[in-house]
Design an enzyme around this catalytic site. Sequence first.
Site, PDB file in Angstrom:
ATOM      1  CB  SER A 174      -1.348  -0.009   1.140  1.00 24.54           C
ATOM      2  OG  SER A 174      -0.222   0.726   2.588  1.00 24.54           O
ATOM      3  CE1 TYR A 203      -3.719  -1.869   0.996  1.00 24.73           C
ATOM      4  CE2 TYR A 203      -3.336  -3.142  -0.423  1.00 24.73           C
ATOM      5  CZ  TYR A 203      -2.813  -2.766   0.794  1.00 24.73           C
ATOM      6  OH  TYR A 203      -2.413  -3.573   1.489  1.00 24.73           O
ATOM      7  CB  ALA A 206       6.988  -5.320  -3.210  1.00 26.93           C
ATOM      8  CB  ALA A 207       5.892  -0.184  -3.924  1.00 31.48           C
TER       9      ALA A 207
END
Length: 131
Positions: free
Chosen positions: A25, A58, A74-75
């Site tokens: 998120s 999200y 992971a982003a």
Amino acid sequence: MRRTFFKAKIHRATVTHADLEYEGSVSIDEDLLEAAGIWEYEAVHVWNITRGTRLQTYAIKGERGSGIICINGAAAHLNRPGDMVILATFAELEEAEARDFKPTVVLVDRQNKIVAKDAVEVPGPARRVTA
């Protein structure tokens, strides 16, 4: 026929945190979510102006008034504190509702404080926000 339209964006926000250990998120200051009309758990595109990366995740509520933009999971490999990003959402609209639809554009300064809302997008350098 339904078509997909740009719904809202928080433009040129500054990433304040990147938490690789969180499940996923993007945490967004609740004031910014409300201004843009983005709901918690709504799909959000993260376009990193600094690095040129793009991803979809999200939104979750961040502390109100904090200016937090925290890329989670992971982003966090693709976004770092200090990076400038655009957070955008899209909506599917029927032709009749799309005719009068106008997206919400929230401009923020480097501390992620709102400097303008419902701005009209004008291409080119005259539109740059430097506050």
